[in-house]
Design an enzyme around this catalytic site. Structure first.
Site, PDB file in Angstrom:
ATOM      1  N   GLY A   1       0.823  -1.217   0.000  1.00  0.00           N
ATOM      2  CA  GLY A   1       0.000   0.000   0.000  1.00  0.00           C
ATOM      3  C   GLY A   1       0.851   1.258   0.000  1.00  0.00           C
ATOM      4  O   GLY A   1       0.534   2.238   0.666  1.00  0.00           O
TER       5      GLY A   1
ATOM      6  N   ALA B   1       2.732   2.810  -5.282  1.00  0.00           N
ATOM      7  CA  ALA B   1       2.418   1.853  -6.356  1.00  0.00           C
ATOM      8  C   ALA B   1       1.117   1.110  -6.064  1.00  0.00           C
ATOM      9  O   ALA B   1       0.255   0.957  -6.940  1.00  0.00           O
ATOM     10  CB  ALA B   1       3.566   0.864  -6.529  1.00  0.00           C
TER      11      ALA B   1
ATOM     12  N   GLU C   1       8.630  12.630  -4.306  1.00  0.00           N
ATOM     13  CA  GLU C   1       7.854  13.866  -4.235  1.00  0.00           C
ATOM     14  C   GLU C   1       7.775  14.618  -5.549  1.00  0.00           C
ATOM     15  O   GLU C   1       6.980  15.525  -5.677  1.00  0.00           O
ATOM     16  CB  GLU C   1       8.471  14.766  -3.162  1.00  0.00           C
ATOM     17  CG  GLU C   1       8.479  14.080  -1.806  1.00  0.00           C
ATOM     18  CD  GLU C   1       9.103  14.918  -0.715  1.00  0.00           C
ATOM     19  OE1 GLU C   1      10.151  15.507  -0.968  1.00  0.00           O
ATOM     20  OE2 GLU C   1       8.522  14.965   0.374  1.00  0.00           O
ATOM     21  N   ALA C   2       8.635  14.247  -6.507  1.00  0.00           N
ATOM     22  CA  ALA C   2       8.622  14.986  -7.766  1.00  0.00           C
ATOM     23  C   ALA C   2       8.095  14.089  -8.874  1.00  0.00           C
ATOM     24  O   ALA C   2       8.364  12.882  -8.899  1.00  0.00           O
ATOM     25  CB  ALA C   2      10.026  15.467  -8.108  1.00  0.00           C
TER      26      ALA C   2
ATOM     27  N   LYS D   1       5.415  22.032 -11.032  1.00  0.00           N
ATOM     28  CA  LYS D   1       6.800  21.804 -11.440  1.00  0.00           C
ATOM     29  C   LYS D   1       6.919  22.010 -12.950  1.00  0.00           C
ATOM     30  O   LYS D   1       6.215  21.344 -13.718  1.00  0.00           O
ATOM     31  CB  LYS D   1       7.202  20.364 -11.059  1.00  0.00           C
ATOM     32  CG  LYS D   1       8.555  19.949 -11.607  1.00  0.00           C
ATOM     33  CD  LYS D   1       8.919  18.538 -11.215  1.00  0.00           C
ATOM     34  CE  LYS D   1      10.152  18.072 -11.955  1.00  0.00           C
ATOM     35  NZ  LYS D   1      10.440  16.652 -11.724  1.00  0.00           N
TER      36      LYS D   1
ATOM     37  N   VAL E   1       2.199 -10.178   4.936  1.00  0.00           N
ATOM     38  CA  VAL E   1       2.262 -11.398   4.118  1.00  0.00           C
ATOM     39  C   VAL E   1       3.472 -12.202   4.570  1.00  0.00           C
ATOM     40  O   VAL E   1       4.600 -11.697   4.568  1.00  0.00           O
ATOM     41  CB  VAL E   1       2.383 -11.060   2.612  1.00  0.00           C
ATOM     42  CG1 VAL E   1       2.619 -12.309   1.783  1.00  0.00           C
ATOM     43  CG2 VAL E   1       1.140 -10.320   2.127  1.00  0.00           C
TER      44      VAL E   1
ATOM     45  N   THR F   1      11.263   9.681 -12.320  1.00  0.00           N
ATOM     46  CA  THR F   1      10.576   8.769 -13.237  1.00  0.00           C
ATOM     47  C   THR F   1       9.868   7.585 -12.567  1.00  0.00           C
ATOM     48  O   THR F   1       9.133   6.866 -13.241  1.00  0.00           O
ATOM     49  CB  THR F   1      11.580   8.219 -14.266  1.00  0.00           C
ATOM     50  OG1 THR F   1      12.805   7.909 -13.607  1.00  0.00           O
ATOM     51  CG2 THR F   1      11.843   9.229 -15.358  1.00  0.00           C
TER      52      THR F   1
ATOM     53  N   ILE G   1       7.403   7.258 -10.329  1.00  0.00           N
ATOM     54  CA  ILE G   1       5.936   7.274 -10.305  1.00  0.00           C
ATOM     55  C   ILE G   1       5.403   7.122 -11.736  1.00  0.00           C
ATOM     56  O   ILE G   1       4.397   6.452 -11.972  1.00  0.00           O
ATOM     57  CB  ILE G   1       5.421   8.532  -9.568  1.00  0.00           C
ATOM     58  CG1 ILE G   1       5.771   8.399  -8.077  1.00  0.00           C
ATOM     59  CG2 ILE G   1       3.921   8.719  -9.772  1.00  0.00           C
ATOM     60  CD1 ILE G   1       5.482   9.601  -7.219  1.00  0.00           C
TER      61      ILE G   1
HETATM   62  P1  FAD Z   1       6.848   1.109  -0.966  1.00  0.00           P
HETATM   63  O1  FAD Z   1       6.574   2.548  -0.747  1.00  0.00           O
HETATM   64  O2  FAD Z   1       8.048   0.522  -0.305  1.00  0.00           O
HETATM   65  O3  FAD Z   1       5.577   0.309  -0.517  1.00  0.00           O
HETATM   66  C1  FAD Z   1       5.633  -1.084  -0.279  1.00  0.00           C
HETATM   67  C2  FAD Z   1       4.364  -1.538   0.391  1.00  0.00           C
HETATM   68  O4  FAD Z   1       4.418  -2.936   0.539  1.00  0.00           O
HETATM   69  C3  FAD Z   1       4.136  -0.957   1.780  1.00  0.00           C
HETATM   70  O5  FAD Z   1       2.770  -0.653   1.962  1.00  0.00           O
HETATM   71  C4  FAD Z   1       4.524  -2.097   2.697  1.00  0.00           C
HETATM   72  O6  FAD Z   1       3.869  -2.043   3.930  1.00  0.00           O
HETATM   73  C5  FAD Z   1       4.062  -3.264   1.857  1.00  0.00           C
HETATM   74  N1  FAD Z   1       4.701  -4.520   2.245  1.00  0.00           N
HETATM   75  C6  FAD Z   1       5.991  -4.879   2.112  1.00  0.00           C
HETATM   76  N2  FAD Z   1       6.199  -6.113   2.613  1.00  0.00           N
HETATM   77  C7  FAD Z   1       4.982  -6.530   3.044  1.00  0.00           C
HETATM   78  C8  FAD Z   1       4.515  -7.707   3.668  1.00  0.00           C
HETATM   79  N3  FAD Z   1       5.333  -8.724   3.979  1.00  0.00           N
HETATM   80  N4  FAD Z   1       3.203  -7.788   3.985  1.00  0.00           N
HETATM   81  C9  FAD Z   1       2.335  -6.783   3.703  1.00  0.00           C
HETATM   82  N5  FAD Z   1       2.718  -5.655   3.122  1.00  0.00           N
HETATM   83  C10 FAD Z   1       4.027  -5.529   2.801  1.00  0.00           C
HETATM   84  N6  FAD Z   1       9.741   8.578  -7.291  1.00  0.00           N
HETATM   85  C11 FAD Z   1       9.327   9.639  -8.002  1.00  0.00           C
HETATM   86  O7  FAD Z   1       8.519   9.472  -8.915  1.00  0.00           O
HETATM   87  N7  FAD Z   1       9.780  10.890  -7.713  1.00  0.00           N
HETATM   88  C12 FAD Z   1      10.714  11.113  -6.760  1.00  0.00           C
HETATM   89  O8  FAD Z   1      11.090  12.265  -6.526  1.00  0.00           O
HETATM   90  C13 FAD Z   1      11.227  10.000  -6.044  1.00  0.00           C
HETATM   91  N8  FAD Z   1      12.194  10.140  -5.104  1.00  0.00           N
HETATM   92  C14 FAD Z   1      12.721   9.023  -4.506  1.00  0.00           C
HETATM   93  C15 FAD Z   1      13.832   9.133  -3.657  1.00  0.00           C
HETATM   94  C16 FAD Z   1      14.400   7.986  -3.103  1.00  0.00           C
HETATM   95  C17 FAD Z   1      15.625   8.117  -2.248  1.00  0.00           C
HETATM   96  C18 FAD Z   1      13.837   6.724  -3.338  1.00  0.00           C
HETATM   97  C19 FAD Z   1      14.409   5.494  -2.711  1.00  0.00           C
HETATM   98  C20 FAD Z   1      12.733   6.614  -4.155  1.00  0.00           C
HETATM   99  C21 FAD Z   1      12.187   7.740  -4.765  1.00  0.00           C
HETATM  100  N9  FAD Z   1      11.131   7.644  -5.653  1.00  0.00           N
HETATM  101  C22 FAD Z   1      10.686   8.728  -6.341  1.00  0.00           C
HETATM  102  C23 FAD Z   1      10.490   6.360  -5.861  1.00  0.00           C
HETATM  103  C24 FAD Z   1       9.213   6.307  -5.084  1.00  0.00           C
HETATM  104  O9  FAD Z   1       9.442   6.533  -3.723  1.00  0.00           O
HETATM  105  C25 FAD Z   1       8.592   4.943  -5.261  1.00  0.00           C
HETATM  106  O10 FAD Z   1       8.569   4.614  -6.599  1.00  0.00           O
HETATM  107  C26 FAD Z   1       7.189   4.960  -4.797  1.00  0.00           C
HETATM  108  O11 FAD Z   1       7.136   5.402  -3.491  1.00  0.00           O
HETATM  109  C27 FAD Z   1       6.578   3.596  -4.919  1.00  0.00           C
HETATM  110  O12 FAD Z   1       7.033   2.771  -3.940  1.00  0.00           O
HETATM  111  P2  FAD Z   1       6.307   1.375  -3.813  1.00  0.00           P
HETATM  112  O13 FAD Z   1       4.864   1.625  -3.570  1.00  0.00           O
HETATM  113  O14 FAD Z   1       6.689   0.530  -4.954  1.00  0.00           O
HETATM  114  O15 FAD Z   1       7.002   0.754  -2.520  1.00  0.00           O
END
Ligand code: FAD
Length: 507
Positions: free
Chosen positions: A17, A20, A53-54, A82, A192, A351, A353
């Site tokens: 959650g 993504a 955030e961007a 932006k 999970v 990129t 998001i």
């Molecule tokens: P996460 O945010 O890690 O979410 C994972 C989810 O899975 C969480 O809800 C967690 O609780 C759940 N989960 C994991 N394991 C389990 C389990 N065993 N059981 C149940 N739930 C579980 N993107 C941009 O577009 N612009 C930016 O400026 C940008 N800056 C960034 C800067 C940094 C340093 C980093 C590292 C990333 C950045 N990103 C940016 C990328 C962006 O943060 C991610 O692409 C975005 O937040 C999506 O993350 P996610 O949802 O894939 O993963």
């Protein structure tokens, strides 16, 4: 009786959650009405990455697809507008340039605008045409702290403006969650602990929570972040690392209090072993230092971040660790990875998001039935992997196109062997400044031109067709474009005033 064929998908399970997970859930929510159960499992105890955030302009398409009112969204997420990214110290220490959204000038009689600009610049006359950014409304408006929405009239210079947002990613996920739940997506809190797969086919049948509950599904979307619980761990799909091209593997992130009105652009400042981001939101500034741990220790990297803040920090700095790269397939059997579970590219061009969004859009356009067509899965993987590779090349360009030799990090970036796809692009540019958009490529020639010229990569020559356009007339045309852009930017409201009038977030 005829074979009814594969049945339709009626149970979608999203694991994770973060941004993504909730972007996927909000997009899939429309299927609920037709009887599809959409379930999202997340664990508050594990949490999300919480940065990001961007964004880039394609996010507007996603928001529009969901019918989101833009002012409401900006207010709810504390967003600012932006217009591009200001890069400092990349090509050379002391240099700065904009990678703006939108276009530079306009083509003349089939000759690309940048060719005309380059021809005038190469002539080295007293009336040098000024930086190419002067011919792009988004760049000039960003520099002057102006913002308004583009005009729909293609004759107007304002139609060339393009924009995205800086926002609080956690608030965005919350905003999407409210919409998804209101449309019938079911959220389950839990961790999970195991994944059940069919012994014969290897398809995922259920995810099993730590408390013993099993959540069965037909299609599983892995949004579990860097853990890649389903595609990586359970399906054992390999990961290709790009660390040899993108050696940054850690980041420190910290919010700070704003000192000035928010600028309508991100800033990316190159450092000795990485770079710092500065992202202004309405009530705070997001800051981070992305660095290569082979070249700088954590403590020094943190000091670089804190020394660069222009307001007091508002929280303790957080460290994040990652490896640039992607899974070898993003869809395997009945499991699709979206977001960090599929791959990671540092946020230099904001990129991630976008890649989430394009994963969702492609999944919707190749939506399976329970037969899971191998041909369609292969097509999804082909398109997604190509997009990852193209974005990777554009990011590598920023590191490679430099004359900096002040640290081992920059010397490495300058001399590294490039991916052949990027090398081919640079070879084409090096001759007559040719630049083309590959099929499905996210970044336009305008983006490539901004970075190449901004970082001092000059071609040997220009398009011979420029010879058919008289130099004096071209000079007048360039002057005219530059003047129109400057005047239009001047007439735009200040960014802060635009937000205050239309979409200020409550304090
Ligand atoms: P996460 O945010 O890690 O979410 C994972 C989810 O899975 C969480 O809800 C967690 O609780 C759940 N989960 C994991 N394991 C389990 C389990 N065993 N059981 C149940 N739930 C579980 N993107 C941009 O577009 N612009 C930016 O400026 C940008 N800056 C960034 C800067 C940094 C340093 C980093 C590292 C990333 C950045 N990103 C940016 C990328 C962006 O943060 C991610 O692409 C975005 O937040 C999506 O993350 P996610 O949802 O894939 O993963």
């Amino acid at each position: 009786m005829t074979d009814p064929g594969p049945a339709r998908i009626t149970r979608i399970v999203i694991v994770g959650g973060g941004t993504a997970g909730w972007m996927t859930a909000a997009a899939m929510a429309r299927l609920v009405e037709s009887g599809v159960a959409v379930t999202l499992v997340e664990s508050e105890e594990i949490g999300t990455v919480g940065v990001g955030e961007a964004t880039i302009p394609s996010l507007l398409d996603y928001n529009r697809m969901l019918g989101i009112d833009e002012d409401d969204f900006v207010r709810a997420t504390g967003a600012t507008f932006k217009l591009g990214i200001e890069f400092r110290d990349w090509g050379r220490l002391g240099d700065a340039y904009f990678h703006p959204f939108g276009t530079h000038g306009r083509d003349v009689e089939g000759v690309a605008f940048h060719q005309l600009w380059l021809r005038q610049a190469r002539l080295g006359r007293a009336d040098m045409p000024g930086p190419i950014g002067d011919y792009c409304l988004s760049a000039v408006a960003a520099r002057n702290g102006r913002f308004t929405r583009p005009s729909a009239n293609p004759q107007s210079v304002l139609s060339t403006l393009s924009y995205a947002f800086h926002f609080d990613a956690a608030l965005y996920a919350r905003y999407l969650r409210d919409r998804a739940e209101a449309a019938g997506v079911v959220r389950i809190e839990g961790r999970v602990a195991a994944v059940d797969r069919h012994a014969g086919t290897g398809f995922i049948e259920a995810v099993r929570l730590a408390d013993g509950r099993a959540i069965n599904g037909d299609l599983f979307v892995d949004c579990s972040g860097f853990r890649s619980l389903l595609l990586g761990d359970a399906m054992d799909v390999g990961f290709t690392s790009w660390q040899h091209w993108l050696p940054c593997d850690r980041a420190w992130a910290v919010p700070s209090a704003p000192r000035d009105a928010p600028a309508p652009h991100t800033r990316a400042t190159a450092e000795a072993a990485g770079w710092r981001w500065r992202i202004p939101l309405q009530h705070r500034v997001g800051n981070g230092h992305v660095y290569a741990s082979d070249h700088v220790d954590d403590e020094t990297a943190l000091r670089v971040l804190l020394d660069g803040l222009d307001g007091p920090p508002l929280a303790d700095p957080r460290q994040l660790r990652f490896v640039a790269g992607r899974r070898d397939r993003l869809w395997d059997r009945n499991c699709v990875a979206i977001g960090l579970a599929g791959g990671f590219l540092e946020p230099l061009e904001s990129t991630s998001i976008h890649l989430i969004q394009s994963g969702i859009a492609r999944l919707m356009s190749l939506f399976p039935d329970t037969g899971f067509s191998a041909v369609e899965i292969a097509e999804y993987n082909r398109q997604m992997l190509r997009e990852y590779d193209q974005v990777r090349d554009f990011i590598i360009l920023h590191y490679h196109a430099t004359t900096r030799t002040d640290s081992a990090f920059w010397r490495h970036c300058q001399s590294m062997t490039l991916p052949p796809s990027l090398q081919a692009k640079l070879d084409l540019w090096a001759g007559r400044a040719r630049i083309f958009r590959e099929q499905g490529e996210l970044f336009t020639p305008d983006s490539w031109i901004a970075v190449l010229l901004g970082q001092g990569i000059w071609p040997a020559s220009v398009d011979p067709l420029t010879a058919g356009l008289p130099v004096a007339e071209s000079a007048m045309f360039l002057d005219h474009v530059r003047e129109m852009v400057a005047k239009t930017a001047e007439a735009m409201p200040r960014h802060a005033d635009f937000i205050a009038r239309h979409c200020a977030a409550p304090l």
